[in-house]
Motif scaffolding. Structure first.
Motif, PDB file in Angstrom:
ATOM      1  N   ALA A 100       4.281  -0.352 -11.542  1.00 53.99           N
ATOM      2  CA  ALA A 100       4.092   1.101 -11.684  1.00 53.99           C
ATOM      3  C   ALA A 100       4.866   1.605 -12.905  1.00 53.99           C
ATOM      4  O   ALA A 100       4.358   2.406 -13.694  1.00 53.99           O
ATOM      5  CB  ALA A 100       4.559   1.824 -10.422  1.00 53.99           C
ATOM      6  N   ALA A 101       6.087   1.114 -13.080  1.00 54.92           N
ATOM      7  CA  ALA A 101       6.910   1.543 -14.231  1.00 54.92           C
ATOM      8  C   ALA A 101       6.287   1.079 -15.545  1.00 54.92           C
ATOM      9  O   ALA A 101       6.304   1.812 -16.536  1.00 54.92           O
ATOM     10  CB  ALA A 101       8.319   0.987 -14.087  1.00 54.92           C
ATOM     11  N   LEU A 102       5.736  -0.124 -15.566  1.00 58.21           N
ATOM     12  CA  LEU A 102       5.181  -0.672 -16.802  1.00 58.21           C
ATOM     13  C   LEU A 102       3.802  -0.097 -17.128  1.00 58.21           C
ATOM     14  O   LEU A 102       3.474   0.111 -18.303  1.00 58.21           O
ATOM     15  CB  LEU A 102       5.091  -2.211 -16.713  1.00 58.21           C
ATOM     16  CG  LEU A 102       6.430  -2.964 -16.658  1.00 58.21           C
ATOM     17  CD1 LEU A 102       6.182  -4.444 -16.355  1.00 58.21           C
ATOM     18  CD2 LEU A 102       7.197  -2.818 -17.951  1.00 58.21           C
ATOM     19  N   ALA A 103       3.005   0.148 -16.084  1.00 59.75           N
ATOM     20  CA  ALA A 103       1.622   0.596 -16.307  1.00 59.75           C
ATOM     21  C   ALA A 103       1.537   2.112 -16.500  1.00 59.75           C
ATOM     22  O   ALA A 103       0.611   2.607 -17.145  1.00 59.75           O
ATOM     23  CB  ALA A 103       0.731   0.186 -15.148  1.00 59.75           C
ATOM     24  N   GLY A 104       2.507   2.828 -15.921  1.00 60.23           N
ATOM     25  CA  GLY A 104       2.515   4.288 -16.054  1.00 60.23           C
ATOM     26  C   GLY A 104       1.560   4.965 -15.107  1.00 60.23           C
ATOM     27  O   GLY A 104       0.768   4.343 -14.419  1.00 60.23           O
ATOM     28  N   THR A 164       0.843  -1.205   0.000  1.00 60.40           N
ATOM     29  CA  THR A 164       0.000   0.000   0.000  1.00 60.40           C
ATOM     30  C   THR A 164       0.874   1.249   0.000  1.00 60.40           C
ATOM     31  O   THR A 164       0.655   2.182  -0.789  1.00 60.40           O
ATOM     32  CB  THR A 164      -0.930  -0.005   1.235  1.00 60.40           C
ATOM     33  OG1 THR A 164      -1.722  -1.188   1.184  1.00 60.40           O
ATOM     34  CG2 THR A 164      -1.829   1.210   1.274  1.00 60.40           C
ATOM     35  N   GLU A 165       1.880   1.210   0.882  1.00 65.65           N
ATOM     36  CA  GLU A 165       2.817   2.335   1.019  1.00 65.65           C
ATOM     37  C   GLU A 165       3.612   2.544  -0.278  1.00 65.65           C
ATOM     38  O   GLU A 165       3.775   3.681  -0.746  1.00 65.65           O
ATOM     39  CB  GLU A 165       3.781   1.925   2.134  1.00 65.65           C
ATOM     40  CG  GLU A 165       4.604   2.970   2.809  1.00 65.65           C
ATOM     41  CD  GLU A 165       5.445   2.251   3.869  1.00 65.65           C
ATOM     42  OE1 GLU A 165       6.653   2.079   3.625  1.00 65.65           O
ATOM     43  OE2 GLU A 165       4.880   1.823   4.903  1.00 65.65           O
ATOM     44  N   THR A 166       4.086   1.460  -0.863  1.00 64.23           N
ATOM     45  CA  THR A 166       4.896   1.547  -2.089  1.00 64.23           C
ATOM     46  C   THR A 166       4.050   2.073  -3.246  1.00 64.23           C
ATOM     47  O   THR A 166       4.485   2.948  -3.996  1.00 64.23           O
ATOM     48  CB  THR A 166       5.482   0.162  -2.449  1.00 64.23           C
ATOM     49  OG1 THR A 166       6.151  -0.366  -1.312  1.00 64.23           O
ATOM     50  CG2 THR A 166       6.446   0.257  -3.617  1.00 64.23           C
ATOM     51  N   ALA A 167       2.834   1.564  -3.379  1.00 63.50           N
ATOM     52  CA  ALA A 167       1.954   2.026  -4.466  1.00 63.50           C
ATOM     53  C   ALA A 167       1.623   3.502  -4.283  1.00 63.50           C
ATOM     54  O   ALA A 167       1.602   4.261  -5.263  1.00 63.50           O
ATOM     55  CB  ALA A 167       0.677   1.189  -4.498  1.00 63.50           C
ATOM     56  N   ALA A 168       1.399   3.914  -3.044  1.00 59.98           N
ATOM     57  CA  ALA A 168       1.040   5.322  -2.771  1.00 59.98           C
ATOM     58  C   ALA A 168       2.161   6.249  -3.225  1.00 59.98           C
ATOM     59  O   ALA A 168       1.894   7.333  -3.758  1.00 59.98           O
ATOM     60  CB  ALA A 168       0.750   5.513  -1.288  1.00 59.98           C
ATOM     61  N   ARG A 169       3.400   5.840  -3.042  1.00 56.75           N
ATOM     62  CA  ARG A 169       4.537   6.657  -3.486  1.00 56.75           C
ATOM     63  C   ARG A 169       4.529   6.857  -5.007  1.00 56.75           C
ATOM     64  O   ARG A 169       5.127   7.787  -5.529  1.00 56.75           O
ATOM     65  CB  ARG A 169       5.859   6.031  -3.033  1.00 56.75           C
ATOM     66  CG  ARG A 169       6.267   6.523  -1.642  1.00 56.75           C
ATOM     67  CD  ARG A 169       7.706   6.201  -1.307  1.00 56.75           C
ATOM     68  NE  ARG A 169       7.785   4.922  -0.607  1.00 56.75           N
ATOM     69  CZ  ARG A 169       8.380   3.837  -1.060  1.00 56.75           C
ATOM     70  NH1 ARG A 169       9.000   3.858  -2.225  1.00 56.75           N
ATOM     71  NH2 ARG A 169       8.378   2.725  -0.358  1.00 56.75           N
ATOM     72  N   HIS A 170       3.851   5.960  -5.704  1.00 53.49           N
ATOM     73  CA  HIS A 170       3.739   6.077  -7.165  1.00 53.49           C
ATOM     74  C   HIS A 170       2.361   6.607  -7.576  1.00 53.49           C
ATOM     75  O   HIS A 170       1.988   6.524  -8.747  1.00 53.49           O
ATOM     76  CB  HIS A 170       3.996   4.715  -7.818  1.00 53.49           C
ATOM     77  CG  HIS A 170       5.410   4.243  -7.665  1.00 53.49           C
ATOM     78  ND1 HIS A 170       6.406   4.554  -8.569  1.00 53.49           N
ATOM     79  CD2 HIS A 170       6.005   3.528  -6.679  1.00 53.49           C
ATOM     80  CE1 HIS A 170       7.549   4.025  -8.151  1.00 53.49           C
ATOM     81  NE2 HIS A 170       7.329   3.399  -7.022  1.00 53.49           N
TER      82      HIS A 170
END
Ligand code: DQA
Length: 151
Positions: free
Chosen positions: A147-151, A42-48
């Protein structure tokens, strides 16, 4: 149309026995629980700028239904298929139906340093990337990669 992190959550799927993380073979899988991993994701996704949809099942068919759901409604998949990695053509087929969807496979342990039967993963035949042996941190790497692949 493909989803991005801004328009859809990342689906994080956990296979059989991962509900017992922290209690199950801690010498292999460590002391952190699945709830700890959910917090990390959750934390990692939020940073992106993203969110996660974090699930676990001990049932192959349920995991397959969730892959079908992700195919239409999620920005990508991070999956630890657990033992189904080594057995499930059905899960591979479901992932193969997800054209263009980022899929990252995660294993907490280094499956290549373990028993021979763990060295092969059907899911790896579809995964865009595979992370093994990085402990629970592998999930954070998986989220970053989606996150890098989906943008
Ligand atoms: C695992 C490795 C698999 O071989 C095993 O069946 C699991 C967990 C891992 O995260 O290291 O249940 O996927």
């Amino acid at each position: 149309m493909a989803h991005t992190l801004a328009t859809a959550p990342i689906m994080i799927l956990n296979g059989p026995n991962l509900d017992l993380l922290g209690q199950r073979q801690p010498e292999i899988y460590g002391s952190e629980s699945l709830a700890d991993i959910e917090a990390l994701c959750t934390e990692t996704a939020a940073r992106h700028g993203g969110t996660v949809d974090f699930r676990q099942s001990n049932h192959e068919g349920e995991l397959i239904d969730w892959v079908h759901e992700a195919r239409l409604h999620h920005a990508g998949i991070v999956i630890n298929p657990a033992a189904y990695s080594h057995t499930s053509v059905a899960l591979l087929d479901a992932l193969n139906a997800c054209d263009g969807l980022p899929v990252i496979e995660v294993h907490i342990s280094n499956i290549h340093r373990r028993e021979q039967f763990r060295h092969h993963s059907y899911v790896s035949l579809r995964a865009d990337g595979v992370i093994a042996g990085c402990g629970v941190q592998g999930y954070a790497f998986g989220v970053q990669r989606v996150a890098a692949l989906a943008g």
